[in-house]
Scaffold this active site. Structure first.
Site, mmCIF file in Angstrom:
data_model
loop_
_atom_site.group_PDB
_atom_site.id
_atom_site.type_symbol
_atom_site.label_atom_id
_atom_site.label_comp_id
_atom_site.label_asym_id
_atom_site.label_seq_id
_atom_site.Cartn_x
_atom_site.Cartn_y
_atom_site.Cartn_z
ATOM 1 N N ASP A 65 -1.703 5.573 -5.213
ATOM 2 C CA ASP A 65 -2.059 4.754 -4.052
ATOM 3 C C ASP A 65 -2.441 3.334 -4.453
ATOM 4 O O ASP A 65 -3.580 3.075 -4.855
ATOM 5 C CB ASP A 65 -3.218 5.411 -3.291
ATOM 6 C CG ASP A 65 -3.586 4.631 -2.055
ATOM 7 O OD1 ASP A 65 -4.611 4.960 -1.435
ATOM 8 O OD2 ASP A 65 -2.854 3.680 -1.701
ATOM 9 N N ASP A 99 0.811 -1.205 0.000
ATOM 10 C CA ASP A 99 0.000 0.000 0.000
ATOM 11 C C ASP A 99 0.849 1.261 0.000
ATOM 12 O O ASP A 99 1.381 1.662 1.038
ATOM 13 C CB ASP A 99 -0.911 -0.021 1.246
ATOM 14 C CG ASP A 99 -1.754 1.223 1.360
ATOM 15 O OD1 ASP A 99 -2.251 1.506 2.472
ATOM 16 O OD2 ASP A 99 -1.918 1.921 0.341
HETATM 17 O O1 LIG Z 1 -6.170 4.357 2.988
HETATM 18 C C1 LIG Z 1 -5.696 4.748 1.964
HETATM 19 N N1 LIG Z 1 -5.018 3.954 1.111
HETATM 20 N N2 LIG Z 1 -4.743 2.627 1.436
HETATM 21 C C2 LIG Z 1 -5.711 1.758 1.796
HETATM 22 N N3 LIG Z 1 -7.007 1.937 1.646
HETATM 23 C C3 LIG Z 1 -7.742 0.799 2.146
HETATM 24 C C4 LIG Z 1 -6.747 -0.165 2.726
HETATM 25 C C5 LIG Z 1 -5.417 0.394 2.388
HETATM 26 C C6 LIG Z 1 -5.804 6.171 1.566
HETATM 27 C C7 LIG Z 1 -4.680 6.943 1.474
HETATM 28 C C8 LIG Z 1 -4.810 8.284 1.178
HETATM 29 C C9 LIG Z 1 -6.061 8.817 0.973
HETATM 30 BR BR1 LIG Z 1 -6.220 10.661 0.577
HETATM 31 C C10 LIG Z 1 -7.195 8.060 1.062
HETATM 32 C C11 LIG Z 1 -7.058 6.700 1.338
#
Ligand SMILES: O=C(NNC1=NCCC1)c1ccc(Br)cc1
Length: 319
Positions: free
Chosen positions: A211, A32
């Protein structure tokens, strides 16, 4: 050193899972680039049924007094305590990695038996361990890498890889275009100069983050509206979670221009999945509630992406 670990897409390319040796165990982790914690289930994690779990190696130590607690953009969360142990990804070894053992995970994790935890690859400034913030796997191995970068090669419905320490020209076409990364919020942020829906160019810059942990391509409401204006019959239906359309509808490509390079997501990648209603749920959805755009897996799986920490830049090439 350098190494490559195979990633495997889960249904609908919702996440990409990598087998990782953590201590004395092999677990399947969701890599991630949007977070900075490496966490895994343990034998005692509430909600751990159906998951592989972490067993500390003989050389592991408990990081006394250290705890972690994380919330993700999709509302999921996890928390627990911390070990220091050896972690190996594709033959690349971090000998003193903070391994965050989950005592609790939210229901969206416990019900997702395709992953046994996450491996964060954002900037370490987002790590949640307290009172002593810890480093990501990439930060820990960076100085040992032949070339201090990693690359994400995510594919549509096919195995790809996360490569550490080298650029593999057999994995992309043309040249890699680099652009400065904005790490001020701890993410791999970047800006595109314009976007194109089908053949219609909009000369508006978009800023967002790369991401790998987010499944979709999340864009502001104006951009979403411009995309779905070219999908006949598409509606934004909050009861179905966003933009949906008849599954027989063909979708236009979505491209962005980065420093003169055009990154194209083919229309065929832009349906996320079929709803029970027979409508299809789009891979492009609104980011307005979040406040900035997220170039998640729907976008990344068309690209070879280089994450370059020392030069604070991102590189993009077509796969
Ligand atoms: O959580 C984030 N990315 N990773 C993951 N999502 C779900 C499980 C892992 C995320 C990061 C930045 C922003 Br702005 C919004 C969301």
């Amino acid at each position: 050193v350098s190494g490559s670990a195979t990633n495997t897409p889960q249904p609908a390319d919702s996440e990409y899972i990598v087998p990782v040796t953590v201590g004395a165990s092999t677990v399947n982790l969701d890599f991630d680039t949007g977070s900075a914690d490496l966490w895994v289930y343990t034998s005692s994690t509430a909600g751990g049924a159906g998951h592989n779990y972490y067993t500390p190696s003989d050389g592991a130590t408990v990081m006394n007094g250290e705890t972690w607690s994380i919330g993700y953009g999709d509302g999921s969360s996890a928390s627990g305590n911390v070990y220091q142990d050896t972690v190996v990804v594709g033959g690349v070894t971090a000998t003193a990695q903070a391994v965050e053992a989950a005592q609790t995970v939210s229901s969206s994790f416990s019900s997702d038996t395709s992953n046994d935890g996450l491996l964060g690859l954002s900037w370490s400034s987002l790590n949640t361990v307290s009172p002593d913030q810890q480093k990501t796997f990439y930060d820990n191995v960076q100085s040992s890498l032949a070339d201090p970068v990693f690359a994400a090669i995510l594919k549509h419905d096919a195995p790809g890889s996360y490569d550490f320490g080298f650029i593999d020209s057999s994995k992309y076409t043309g040249n890699i275009t680099y652009t400065p990364a904005d790490n001020s919020q701890g993410y791999w942020g970047f800006t595109v100069d314009s976007y194109t829906v089908g053949t219609t160019v909009t000369s508006t810059a978009l800023s967002g983050i790369a991401d790998t942990g987010t499944s979709l391509l999340l864009l502001d409401d104006t951009t979403c509206g411009n995309y779905y204006a070219q999908v006949s019959g598409a509606i934004n239906d909050s009861s179905q979670g966003g933009w949906v359309y008849d599954c027989s509808t063909s979708l236009p490509d979505f491209s962005v221009s980065i420093n003169g390079y055009t990154a194209t997501v083919p229309g065929s990648y832009l349906t996320y999945d079929q709803q029970s209603s027979g409508q299809c749920y789009g891979g492009i959805q609104s980011s307005t509630a979040i406040g900035f755009n997220i170039f998640g897996d729907v976008f990344l799986k068309s690209q070879y992406v280089v994450f370059d920490g020392p030069n604070v830049q991102l590189g993009f090439a077509s796969q």
